[in-house]
Design an enzyme around this catalytic site. Structure first.
Site, PDB file in Angstrom:
ATOM      1  N   SER A 135       0.862  -1.189   0.000  1.00  0.00           N
ATOM      2  CA  SER A 135       0.000   0.000   0.000  1.00  0.00           C
ATOM      3  C   SER A 135       0.891   1.229   0.000  1.00  0.00           C
ATOM      4  O   SER A 135       2.086   1.151   0.327  1.00  0.00           O
ATOM      5  CB  SER A 135      -0.880   0.001   1.257  1.00  0.00           C
ATOM      6  OG  SER A 135      -1.526   1.236   1.441  1.00  0.00           O
ATOM      7  N   TYR A 148      -1.724  -1.060  10.579  1.00  0.00           N
ATOM      8  CA  TYR A 148      -1.795  -1.192   9.124  1.00  0.00           C
ATOM      9  C   TYR A 148      -0.506  -0.680   8.479  1.00  0.00           C
ATOM     10  O   TYR A 148       0.079  -1.327   7.613  1.00  0.00           O
ATOM     11  CB  TYR A 148      -2.998  -0.405   8.618  1.00  0.00           C
ATOM     12  CG  TYR A 148      -3.299  -0.565   7.151  1.00  0.00           C
ATOM     13  CD1 TYR A 148      -3.982  -1.675   6.680  1.00  0.00           C
ATOM     14  CD2 TYR A 148      -2.941   0.425   6.227  1.00  0.00           C
ATOM     15  CE1 TYR A 148      -4.287  -1.814   5.330  1.00  0.00           C
ATOM     16  CE2 TYR A 148      -3.240   0.299   4.884  1.00  0.00           C
ATOM     17  CZ  TYR A 148      -3.918  -0.822   4.439  1.00  0.00           C
ATOM     18  OH  TYR A 148      -4.209  -0.950   3.099  1.00  0.00           O
TER      19      TYR A 148
END
Length: 265
Positions: A135, A148
Protein backbone atom coordinates in the site's frame (compact mmCIF):
# COMPACT_ATOMS: atom_id res chain seq x y z
CA UNK A 1 -4.46 -16.13 -24.48
CA UNK A 2 -1.48 -14.57 -22.71
CA UNK A 3 -1.85 -16.43 -19.40
CA UNK A 4 -3.42 -19.60 -20.78
CA UNK A 5 -2.74 -22.63 -18.61
CA UNK A 6 -0.90 -20.76 -15.87
CA UNK A 7 -2.01 -21.33 -12.29
CA UNK A 8 -2.52 -18.23 -10.15
CA UNK A 9 -3.35 -18.17 -6.43
CA UNK A 10 -4.82 -14.93 -5.04
CA UNK A 11 -5.24 -14.46 -1.31
CA UNK A 12 -7.92 -12.02 -0.22
CA UNK A 13 -9.46 -12.87 -3.56
CA UNK A 14 -13.12 -12.36 -2.74
CA UNK A 15 -13.53 -8.59 -3.03
CA UNK A 16 -11.93 -5.38 -4.22
CA UNK A 17 -8.44 -5.57 -5.64
CA UNK A 18 -8.18 -9.33 -5.12
CA UNK A 19 -11.36 -10.04 -7.07
CA UNK A 20 -10.19 -7.73 -9.88
CA UNK A 21 -6.85 -9.55 -10.03
CA UNK A 22 -8.66 -12.89 -10.25
CA UNK A 23 -10.84 -11.64 -13.11
CA UNK A 24 -7.87 -10.18 -15.01
CA UNK A 25 -5.95 -13.46 -14.95
CA UNK A 26 -9.07 -15.51 -15.69
CA UNK A 27 -9.89 -13.31 -18.68
CA UNK A 28 -6.47 -14.21 -20.09
CA UNK A 29 -6.98 -17.94 -19.70
CA UNK A 30 -5.27 -18.66 -16.39
CA UNK A 31 -6.51 -21.17 -13.84
CA UNK A 32 -7.25 -18.91 -10.87
CA UNK A 33 -7.62 -19.95 -7.23
CA UNK A 34 -9.09 -17.40 -4.83
CA UNK A 35 -8.40 -17.82 -1.11
CA UNK A 36 -10.23 -16.09 1.72
CA UNK A 37 -11.93 -16.64 5.05
CA UNK A 38 -15.48 -15.82 3.90
CA UNK A 39 -17.17 -18.23 1.47
CA UNK A 40 -19.79 -15.83 0.08
CA UNK A 41 -17.42 -13.36 -1.65
CA UNK A 42 -15.35 -16.24 -3.01
CA UNK A 43 -18.50 -17.81 -4.45
CA UNK A 44 -19.29 -14.57 -6.27
CA UNK A 45 -15.84 -14.52 -7.86
CA UNK A 46 -16.27 -18.17 -8.77
CA UNK A 47 -19.49 -17.30 -10.59
CA UNK A 48 -18.20 -14.17 -12.32
CA UNK A 49 -14.68 -15.30 -13.21
CA UNK A 50 -14.73 -19.09 -13.02
CA UNK A 51 -12.14 -19.04 -10.23
CA UNK A 52 -11.72 -22.01 -7.92
CA UNK A 53 -12.53 -20.92 -4.32
CA UNK A 54 -10.77 -22.20 -1.21
CA UNK A 55 -11.99 -21.03 2.18
CA UNK A 56 -8.91 -20.72 4.39
CA UNK A 57 -6.98 -18.41 6.70
CA UNK A 58 -3.80 -17.59 4.79
CA UNK A 59 -2.02 -16.71 8.04
CA UNK A 60 -2.45 -20.23 9.44
CA UNK A 61 0.44 -22.51 8.51
CA UNK A 62 -1.57 -25.73 8.33
CA UNK A 63 -4.35 -24.04 6.36
CA UNK A 64 -1.87 -22.50 3.92
CA UNK A 65 -0.16 -25.85 3.41
CA UNK A 66 -3.54 -27.41 2.71
CA UNK A 67 -4.29 -24.69 0.13
CA UNK A 68 -1.03 -25.44 -1.69
CA UNK A 69 -1.72 -29.18 -1.56
CA UNK A 70 -5.22 -28.70 -2.99
CA UNK A 71 -3.97 -26.46 -5.80
CA UNK A 72 -1.23 -28.93 -6.74
CA UNK A 73 -3.66 -31.86 -6.64
CA UNK A 74 -6.12 -30.01 -8.88
CA UNK A 75 -3.82 -28.15 -11.28
CA UNK A 76 -0.35 -29.69 -10.82
CA UNK A 77 1.59 -26.45 -10.40
CA UNK A 78 1.63 -22.89 -9.07
CA UNK A 79 2.97 -20.17 -11.35
CA UNK A 80 1.94 -17.02 -9.50
CA UNK A 81 1.11 -16.24 -5.89
CA UNK A 82 -0.58 -12.88 -5.32
CA UNK A 83 -0.36 -12.05 -1.60
CA UNK A 84 -3.23 -9.60 -1.40
CA UNK A 85 -4.94 -10.38 1.92
CA UNK A 86 -4.93 -7.52 4.43
CA UNK A 87 -6.87 -5.22 6.72
CA UNK A 88 -7.03 -4.29 10.41
CA UNK A 89 -4.81 -1.88 12.33
CA UNK A 90 -6.82 1.34 12.10
CA UNK A 91 -5.85 3.12 15.32
CA UNK A 92 -2.86 5.06 16.70
CA UNK A 93 -0.28 3.26 18.84
CA UNK A 94 -1.68 4.55 22.13
CA UNK A 95 -5.09 3.07 21.32
CA UNK A 96 -3.84 -0.29 20.02
CA UNK A 97 -3.89 -3.11 22.56
CA UNK A 98 -1.95 -6.36 22.22
CA UNK A 99 -4.80 -8.22 20.57
CA UNK A 100 -5.37 -5.47 17.99
CA UNK A 101 -1.64 -5.28 17.26
CA UNK A 102 -1.40 -9.01 16.69
CA UNK A 103 -4.52 -8.96 14.50
CA UNK A 104 -3.07 -6.17 12.34
CA UNK A 105 0.23 -7.93 11.78
CA UNK A 106 -1.50 -11.26 11.19
CA UNK A 107 -3.80 -9.80 8.54
CA UNK A 108 -1.29 -7.56 6.76
CA UNK A 109 2.01 -9.42 7.09
CA UNK A 110 1.67 -12.99 8.33
CA UNK A 111 -0.77 -13.89 5.54
CA UNK A 112 1.87 -13.07 2.92
CA UNK A 113 4.75 -14.63 4.85
CA UNK A 114 3.00 -17.93 5.50
CA UNK A 115 1.52 -18.35 2.01
CA UNK A 116 4.86 -17.51 0.39
CA UNK A 117 6.68 -19.98 2.62
CA UNK A 118 4.26 -22.78 1.88
CA UNK A 119 4.18 -22.11 -1.88
CA UNK A 120 7.92 -21.64 -2.39
CA UNK A 121 8.70 -25.20 -3.38
CA UNK A 122 6.01 -25.19 -6.07
CA UNK A 123 6.99 -21.70 -7.24
CA UNK A 124 10.63 -22.74 -7.45
CA UNK A 125 9.71 -25.73 -9.58
CA UNK A 126 7.69 -23.48 -11.89
CA UNK A 127 10.19 -20.58 -11.75
CA UNK A 128 7.19 -18.53 -10.81
CA UNK A 129 6.39 -15.12 -9.41
CA UNK A 130 5.13 -13.68 -6.14
CA UNK A 131 3.36 -10.34 -6.22
CA UNK A 132 2.86 -8.74 -2.82
CA UNK A 133 0.12 -6.14 -2.55
CA UNK A 134 1.34 -3.57 -0.03
CA UNK A 135 0.00 0.00 0.00
CA UNK A 136 1.04 3.61 -0.10
CA UNK A 137 0.90 3.05 3.66
CA UNK A 138 3.91 0.80 3.12
CA UNK A 139 5.93 3.90 2.23
CA UNK A 140 4.32 6.68 4.28
CA UNK A 141 2.31 7.01 7.47
CA UNK A 142 -1.30 8.10 7.52
CA UNK A 143 -3.09 9.25 10.68
CA UNK A 144 -4.24 6.68 13.24
CA UNK A 145 -3.34 3.56 11.24
CA UNK A 146 -0.33 2.27 13.16
CA UNK A 147 -0.85 -1.47 12.78
CA UNK A 148 -1.80 -1.19 9.12
CA UNK A 149 1.17 1.08 8.36
CA UNK A 150 3.71 -1.15 10.11
CA UNK A 151 2.34 -4.27 8.46
CA UNK A 152 2.40 -2.72 4.99
CA UNK A 153 5.94 -1.39 5.52
CA UNK A 154 7.04 -4.86 6.60
CA UNK A 155 5.63 -6.37 3.40
CA UNK A 156 8.24 -4.43 1.44
CA UNK A 157 10.97 -5.96 3.60
CA UNK A 158 9.46 -9.39 3.02
CA UNK A 159 9.40 -8.74 -0.73
CA UNK A 160 13.06 -7.80 -0.79
CA UNK A 161 14.11 -10.71 1.40
CA UNK A 162 12.27 -13.22 -0.78
CA UNK A 163 13.66 -11.66 -3.96
CA UNK A 164 17.21 -11.75 -2.57
CA UNK A 165 17.08 -15.34 -1.39
CA UNK A 166 15.07 -17.02 -4.16
CA UNK A 167 16.08 -15.15 -7.29
CA UNK A 168 18.83 -17.69 -7.79
CA UNK A 169 16.11 -20.34 -7.97
CA UNK A 170 14.29 -18.39 -10.68
CA UNK A 171 11.53 -17.00 -8.45
CA UNK A 172 10.80 -13.30 -8.90
CA UNK A 173 9.14 -11.28 -6.15
CA UNK A 174 7.80 -7.74 -6.43
CA UNK A 175 5.48 -5.45 -4.49
CA UNK A 176 2.72 -3.08 -5.56
CA UNK A 177 1.81 -0.04 -3.47
CA UNK A 178 -1.63 1.30 -4.42
CA UNK A 179 -2.97 4.61 -3.21
CA UNK A 180 -6.70 5.16 -2.89
CA UNK A 181 -8.62 2.47 -4.78
CA UNK A 182 -12.39 2.48 -5.10
CA UNK A 183 -13.15 -0.80 -3.32
CA UNK A 184 -15.90 -1.80 -0.87
CA UNK A 185 -13.50 -1.21 2.05
CA UNK A 186 -12.56 2.25 0.75
CA UNK A 187 -16.23 3.04 0.11
CA UNK A 188 -16.94 2.40 3.79
CA UNK A 189 -14.08 4.71 4.76
CA UNK A 190 -15.39 7.40 2.41
CA UNK A 191 -18.88 7.13 3.87
CA UNK A 192 -17.46 7.56 7.37
CA UNK A 193 -15.27 10.46 6.24
CA UNK A 194 -18.17 12.16 4.45
CA UNK A 195 -20.33 11.98 7.56
CA UNK A 196 -17.53 13.32 9.76
CA UNK A 197 -16.54 16.12 7.37
CA UNK A 198 -20.09 17.14 6.48
CA UNK A 199 -19.70 16.19 2.84
CA UNK A 200 -22.75 15.46 0.73
CA UNK A 201 -21.76 12.12 -0.75
CA UNK A 202 -19.22 9.34 -1.11
CA UNK A 203 -18.09 10.86 -4.41
CA UNK A 204 -17.44 14.15 -2.63
CA UNK A 205 -15.32 12.30 -0.09
CA UNK A 206 -13.26 10.63 -2.81
CA UNK A 207 -12.81 14.03 -4.45
CA UNK A 208 -11.61 15.51 -1.16
CA UNK A 209 -9.03 12.79 -0.42
CA UNK A 210 -7.64 12.95 -3.95
CA UNK A 211 -7.70 16.75 -4.32
CA UNK A 212 -3.89 16.92 -4.04
CA UNK A 213 -3.24 13.78 -6.10
CA UNK A 214 -1.91 14.72 -9.56
CA UNK A 215 -4.48 12.51 -11.34
CA UNK A 216 -7.26 13.84 -9.06
CA UNK A 217 -9.10 10.54 -8.64
CA UNK A 218 -8.89 7.13 -6.96
CA UNK A 219 -7.85 4.07 -8.92
CA UNK A 220 -10.27 1.43 -10.07
CA UNK A 221 -9.45 -2.12 -8.92
CA UNK A 222 -8.86 -3.19 -12.52
CA UNK A 223 -6.05 -0.64 -12.82
CA UNK A 224 -4.18 -2.22 -9.91
CA UNK A 225 -4.92 -5.67 -11.30
CA UNK A 226 -3.18 -4.66 -14.53
CA UNK A 227 0.00 -3.80 -12.61
CA UNK A 228 -0.15 -7.09 -10.69
CA UNK A 229 -0.70 -9.04 -13.90
CA UNK A 230 2.38 -7.39 -15.47
CA UNK A 231 4.58 -8.32 -12.52
CA UNK A 232 3.14 -11.83 -12.44
CA UNK A 233 3.99 -12.55 -16.08
CA UNK A 234 6.97 -13.09 -18.37
CA UNK A 235 6.66 -9.48 -19.53
CA UNK A 236 8.47 -8.38 -16.36
CA UNK A 237 11.15 -11.06 -16.70
CA UNK A 238 14.08 -8.95 -15.42
CA UNK A 239 12.24 -7.21 -12.58
CA UNK A 240 12.55 -8.55 -9.04
CA UNK A 241 12.69 -6.93 -5.64
CA UNK A 242 10.95 -3.86 -7.05
CA UNK A 243 8.31 -1.71 -5.37
CA UNK A 244 5.87 -0.36 -7.96
CA UNK A 245 3.81 2.60 -6.76
CA UNK A 246 0.35 2.95 -8.34
CA UNK A 247 -1.10 5.97 -6.58
CA UNK A 248 -2.00 8.54 -9.23
CA UNK A 249 1.17 10.45 -8.38
CA UNK A 250 0.53 10.97 -4.66
CA UNK A 251 4.09 10.07 -3.68
CA UNK A 252 5.68 12.75 -5.89
CA UNK A 253 3.84 15.63 -4.23
CA UNK A 254 5.97 17.89 -2.04
CA UNK A 255 3.56 18.41 0.85
CA UNK A 256 4.89 21.83 1.97
CA UNK A 257 4.20 23.25 -1.50
CA UNK A 258 0.49 22.30 -1.55
CA UNK A 259 -0.34 25.69 -0.04
CA UNK A 260 1.25 27.39 -3.06
CA UNK A 261 -0.91 25.31 -5.41
CA UNK A 262 -4.06 26.18 -3.50
CA UNK A 263 -3.12 29.84 -3.66
CA UNK A 264 -2.88 29.61 -7.45
CA UNK A 265 0.85 30.31 -7.50
Amino acid sequence: MAQSGRVVVVTGGGTGIGAAIARRYADEGAHVVVVGRRPEPLARVQQSAGAHPIVADAADGAAAAAVVAEVLARFGRIDVLVANAGGHGFAPVGETDDAAWEAALRANLTTAFVMAREALAALTEAKGQIVVVSSLAGLFAGPSVAGYTVGKHALIGLTRSLARDYGRAGVRVNAVCPGWVQTPMADEEMDEFAAHAGLASRDAAYAAVTADVPLRRPAQPAEIAAVVRFLGSSESSYITGAVIVADGGSHIVDVPTIAFDRAGM
